[in-house]
Design an enzyme around this catalytic site. Structure first.
Site, PDB file in Angstrom:
ATOM      1  N   HIS A  26      46.930  41.545  36.797  1.00 12.27           N
ATOM      2  CA  HIS A  26      46.274  40.979  35.795  1.00 12.27           C
ATOM      3  C   HIS A  26      47.038  41.124  34.374  1.00 12.27           C
ATOM      4  CE1 HIS A  26      43.294  39.626  38.544  1.00 12.27           C
ATOM      5  NE2 HIS A  26      42.786  40.790  38.806  1.00 12.27           N
TER       6      HIS A  26
ATOM      7  N   HIS B 250      41.613  38.167  43.582  1.00  8.64           N
ATOM      8  CA  HIS B 250      41.443  37.397  42.362  1.00  8.64           C
ATOM      9  C   HIS B 250      42.997  36.879  41.989  1.00  8.64           C
ATOM     10  CE1 HIS B 250      38.479  40.807  42.123  1.00  8.64           C
ATOM     11  NE2 HIS B 250      37.855  40.144  41.420  1.00  8.64           N
TER      12      HIS B 250
ATOM     13  N   ASP C  98      45.640  38.780  46.826  1.00 10.97           N
ATOM     14  CA  ASP C  98      44.497  39.568  46.368  1.00 10.97           C
ATOM     15  C   ASP C  98      43.099  38.506  46.047  1.00 10.97           C
ATOM     16  OD1 ASP C  98      44.167  42.239  44.604  1.00 10.97           O
ATOM     17  OD2 ASP C  98      43.132  40.458  43.676  1.00 10.97           O
TER      18      ASP C  98
ATOM     19  N   ASP D 164      41.083  43.615  48.616  1.00 17.85           N
ATOM     20  CA  ASP D 164      39.676  43.225  48.361  1.00 17.85           C
ATOM     21  C   ASP D 164      39.394  41.755  48.823  1.00 17.85           C
ATOM     22  OD1 ASP D 164      41.745  41.945  46.401  1.00 17.85           O
ATOM     23  OD2 ASP D 164      40.859  42.712  44.406  1.00 17.85           O
TER      24      ASP D 164
END
Length: 342
Positions: free
Chosen positions: A158, A195, A193, A282
């Site tokens: 990120h 996200h 991931d 995740d």
């Protein structure tokens, strides 16, 4: 497969973040390392300490203005009367690129996208060792290893060239990819991931020398919200070199693997020499963030599909938060990759 990791990565220990406006315990905790190390050892991986590679590979991705901010902001923040124990922004510019503020508060807002990346006394050092773990894994692959795993914590995908966000400060996957380019390699990044890797996309969005491909929960109602949509294809020289595959919430093994097949086709069409995998555990069905529903055996199938691309592979740890199966999920992935084709 070797695992690259340094104990200094444990020192960063954020206490809170804001979620839907409420203060919550920060899930990006040092215990993640213990769980992931156990998973790597169970997969038969050798744990290797990376070298200190200095700022050069980090500065090849991140701006000097941003790195100066990250290194010095905690001490500056402590001089503010009544300031919080950790650096957490309370103001953000409506648009970036204009005047650069002189104040610590203004710079925190300028360089921190959200309230999920608090900076403490140890954050800078931990983030550097995390990045150096990714560089060392890239060097191992350049030296002939079929694959190498970088246990990167704090994570990185990120983080933009000059912005932290989502628990991330230095973009380890981008740093590894940029490091691989120095030998003239064609590099693709595959982000699996939960996200979207918005920072990674942002770093390479206008470039044609790295292909970025991401599978993730549809951001229309999920973090990071503003990036990760299917129509984001790159811009300028990078048009056509970014490929997003957003998935409906609760997508399980079958749907994830179907999207991974499409991702593999795009990667093969780019004909890279080496692959960087931004590995988020995740996506697991029992992860606290609860966005997708990949099973523990599903991670082995995902890894095998990636290994079938037949590319030297740098695996960089991204998300994956505390749950009983976190170690098993990493063991499943690393074992699935190692056993593919046997």
């Amino acid at each position: 497969m070797k695992t690259f990791y340094a104990d200094e990565q444990k020192s960063h220990d954020p206490k809170m973040f804001l979620s839907s406006g409420a203060a919550q315990p920060n899930p990006e905790v040092p215990e993640r390392i213990e769980r992931l190390l156990a998973g790597a050892i169970a997969a038969g991986s050798e744990i290797v300490r990376p070298r200190n590679h200095g700022l050069r590979p980090i500065a090849a991705v991140h701006t000097p203005e941003y790195l100066e901010f990250l290194e010095g902001i905690f001490l500056r923040w402590q001089r503010i009367e009544g300031a919080s124990p950790e650096v957490i922004p309370n103001i953000h510019p409506l648009a970036r690129g204009g005047r650069y503020p002189a104040s610590a508060v203004g710079q925190a807002g300028y360089h921190m996208a959200d309230t999920a990346c608090p900076i403490s006394a140890d954050t800078w050092n931990s983030a550097c060792w995390s990045a150096w773990s990714a560089v060392e894994a890239a060097d191992a692959v350049l030296a002939g290893d079929r694959a190498a795993y970088a246990l990167c914590r704090p994570p990185g995908h990120h983080a933009f060239a000059d912005v932290a966000g989502g628990f991330c400060f230095l973009n380890n996957s981008a740093i590894a990819a940029q490091h691989l380019l120095k030998d003239g390699k064609r590099v693709a990044i595959l982000d699996v991931d939960l996200h979207h890797g918005n920072g990674t996309q942002g770093i390479f969005y206008g470039r044609a020398d790295v292909l970025t491909v991401s599978l993730h929960a549809d951001p229309v109602r999920f973090y990071p919200f503003f990036w990760g949509h299917a129509d984001e294809r790159g811009e300028g020289l990078g048009l056509g070199y970014n490929h997003n595959l957003p998935l409906p919430r609760k997508t399980g093994d079958t749907g994830f693997l179907e999207a991974l097949t499409a991702a593999a086709k795009r990667i093969s069409a780019y004909a890279p020499d080496v692959l960087v995998v931004a590995l988020g555990l995740d996506a697991f069905e029992g992860d606290p963030f609860g966005g997708l529903s990949v099973s523990t055996p599903g991670f082995a199938r995902i890894a095998a599909a990636i290994a079938d691309l037949g590319l030297p592979t740098v695996i960089v740890q991204e998300g994956g938060y505390l749950c009983d199966e976190l170690s098993d999920n990493l063991t499943s992935f690393l074992g699935g990759f190692a056993n593919a084709g046997r």
